[in-house]
Design a protein around this motif. Structure first.
Motif, PDB file in Angstrom:
ATOM      1  N   THR A   1       7.078   3.807  -6.406  1.00  0.00           N
ATOM      2  CA  THR A   1       6.519   2.891  -7.406  1.00  0.00           C
ATOM      3  C   THR A   1       7.395   2.846  -8.647  1.00  0.00           C
ATOM      4  O   THR A   1       7.716   1.765  -9.164  1.00  0.00           O
ATOM      5  N   ALA A   2       7.793   4.020  -9.137  1.00  0.00           N
ATOM      6  CA  ALA A   2       8.634   4.069 -10.327  1.00  0.00           C
ATOM      7  C   ALA A   2       9.968   3.372 -10.088  1.00  0.00           C
ATOM      8  O   ALA A   2      10.478   2.661 -10.972  1.00  0.00           O
TER       9      ALA A   2
ATOM     10  N   HIS B   1       0.829  -1.199   0.000  1.00  0.00           N
ATOM     11  CA  HIS B   1       0.000   0.000   0.000  1.00  0.00           C
ATOM     12  C   HIS B   1       0.868   1.256   0.000  1.00  0.00           C
ATOM     13  O   HIS B   1       0.618   2.202  -0.765  1.00  0.00           O
ATOM     14  N   ARG B   2       1.901   1.281   0.825  1.00  0.00           N
ATOM     15  CA  ARG B   2       2.743   2.476   0.923  1.00  0.00           C
ATOM     16  C   ARG B   2       3.539   2.727  -0.349  1.00  0.00           C
ATOM     17  O   ARG B   2       3.700   3.861  -0.787  1.00  0.00           O
ATOM     18  N   ILE B   3       4.045   1.659  -0.948  1.00  0.00           N
ATOM     19  CA  ILE B   3       4.791   1.830  -2.197  1.00  0.00           C
ATOM     20  C   ILE B   3       3.874   2.350  -3.295  1.00  0.00           C
ATOM     21  O   ILE B   3       4.216   3.299  -4.019  1.00  0.00           O
ATOM     22  N   ALA B   4       2.699   1.744  -3.430  1.00  0.00           N
ATOM     23  CA  ALA B   4       1.778   2.173  -4.480  1.00  0.00           C
ATOM     24  C   ALA B   4       1.309   3.602  -4.267  1.00  0.00           C
ATOM     25  O   ALA B   4       1.031   4.321  -5.238  1.00  0.00           O
TER      26      ALA B   4
ATOM     27  N   LEU C   1       3.920   0.714 -24.385  1.00  0.00           N
ATOM     28  CA  LEU C   1       3.164   0.796 -23.145  1.00  0.00           C
ATOM     29  C   LEU C   1       4.083   1.042 -21.960  1.00  0.00           C
ATOM     30  O   LEU C   1       5.152   0.443 -21.848  1.00  0.00           O
ATOM     31  N   LYS C   2       3.629   1.921 -21.055  1.00  0.00           N
ATOM     32  CA  LYS C   2       4.367   2.235 -19.836  1.00  0.00           C
ATOM     33  C   LYS C   2       3.382   2.377 -18.681  1.00  0.00           C
ATOM     34  O   LYS C   2       2.234   2.785 -18.877  1.00  0.00           O
ATOM     35  N   ILE C   3       3.858   2.075 -17.494  1.00  0.00           N
ATOM     36  CA  ILE C   3       3.054   2.306 -16.293  1.00  0.00           C
ATOM     37  C   ILE C   3       3.194   3.771 -15.890  1.00  0.00           C
ATOM     38  O   ILE C   3       4.302   4.291 -15.778  1.00  0.00           O
ATOM     39  N   LEU C   4       2.059   4.425 -15.681  1.00  0.00           N
ATOM     40  CA  LEU C   4       2.084   5.802 -15.184  1.00  0.00           C
ATOM     41  C   LEU C   4       2.080   5.806 -13.658  1.00  0.00           C
ATOM     42  O   LEU C   4       2.929   6.454 -13.032  1.00  0.00           O
ATOM     43  N   GLU C   5       1.146   5.085 -13.056  1.00  0.00           N
ATOM     44  CA  GLU C   5       1.115   4.984 -11.599  1.00  0.00           C
ATOM     45  C   GLU C   5       0.206   3.836 -11.185  1.00  0.00           C
ATOM     46  O   GLU C   5      -0.522   3.255 -12.002  1.00  0.00           O
ATOM     47  N   ILE C   6       0.278   3.499  -9.906  1.00  0.00           N
ATOM     48  CA  ILE C   6      -0.556   2.453  -9.313  1.00  0.00           C
ATOM     49  C   ILE C   6      -1.294   3.069  -8.130  1.00  0.00           C
ATOM     50  O   ILE C   6      -0.686   3.786  -7.326  1.00  0.00           O
ATOM     51  N   ASN C   7      -2.584   2.790  -8.034  1.00  0.00           N
ATOM     52  CA  ASN C   7      -3.392   3.314  -6.924  1.00  0.00           C
ATOM     53  C   ASN C   7      -3.868   2.154  -6.062  1.00  0.00           C
ATOM     54  O   ASN C   7      -4.561   1.257  -6.543  1.00  0.00           O
TER      55      ASN C   7
END
Length: 264
Positions: free
Chosen positions: A65-66, A56-59, A229-235
């Motif tokens: 996250t990056a 949870h804290r990392i996301a 494709l790239k990850i922008l962020e995780i919630n």
């Protein structure tokens, strides 16, 4: 919780009614207490309790996250964290301003400045001049202890993938309306992705990212830039209030699937 944003609460209520689970809604829906037998379960905000504290804290930390995704070899938008000057004991002696300017200078196409923790696209600034950077940093630091800077990229498409234990019950693109941001709260409209190769590609990288962070239930934002494709962020808090206005049954089914795992 505002009166017009109760889709999550109503979904939990319906789930508990179907499964004969005692429920008590507290703090205007922010805290929900569920009880089955002698054991209590909780939701807080939009967190149903599936994720570990560290995941949870990392996301919830865009820069962390990056970093984790980069270490795992997963393509993502880099985010660099800067500490509020109030945290002077942890800020380098040289301060953060020159480092921000140096990072800005590396991206003549512009940068995006936003709180390092947070959701819904609030206090997100597209910066193309140093005075704009100064104003953005001042506003964010007025209410946050950290901010994150990422390079501005021309997003061809943004897709949100809701991941539950490496499954993806919800996959939709965010189509912009009148501005550069893809947030639903900023006017973007959700369009469900039909089954096919494109959907599978978005799901594959989202599931891979969730696994790298160690998170079980999350919304993963995937962007296409230059065809890649790239990850922008995780919630880690899966908020689907805006989506639920368009697809209420789908949202209800997704929350039910997560709660099935909570009570498994």
């Amino acid at each position: 919780m505002p009166e017009d944003a109760r889709i999550f609460v109503d979904a939990v209520k319906r789930y508990c009614a179907r499964h004969k689970i005692a429920i008590e809604v507290r703090s205007q829906g922010w805290l929900i207490v569920m009880q089955r037998g002698s054991r209590q379960y909780f939701t807080l905000g939009y967190d149903v309790g599936l994720n570990s504290a560290i995941a949870h804290r990392i996301a919830n930390d865009k820069a962390a996250t990056a970093d984790v995704l980069t270490l795992a070899g997963i393509a993502c938008v880099p985010h660099t964290v800067f500490l509020n000057p109030k945290l002077s004991a942890h800020v380098p002696p040289s301060g953060s301003w020159q480092a921000m300017l140096d990072l800005f200078g590396q991206h003549p196409e512009g940068i995006v400045v936003k709180p390092n923790e947070g959701t819904a696209g609030k206090s997100v600034f597209l910066v193309s001049t140093s005075p704009e950077l100064e104003r953005a940093a001042a506003e964010i630091f007025s209410s946050h202890l950290t901010l994150a800077i990422s390079p501005y990229v021309e997003i061809e498409d943004e897709v949100r993938v809701v991941v539950i234990d490496q499954l993806a019950p919800v996959v939709y693109s965010k189509q912009r309306v009148l501005n550069w941001r893809h947030n639903l709260d900023a006017g973007a409209r959700p369009v469900l992705l039909e089954p096919g190769e494109a959907r599978e590609a978005y799901v594959a990288i989202a599931v891979k990212a969730a696994k790298a962070v160690g998170i079980r239930f999350a919304s993963v934002d995937v962007i296409r830039v230059g065809g890649a494709l790239k990850i922008l962020e995780i919630n880690s808090g899966v908020m689907m209030e805006a989506l639920g206005k368009f697809y209420p049954d789908l949202v209800d089914a997704a929350y039910s699937a997560a709660l099935d795992r909570v009570f498994a």
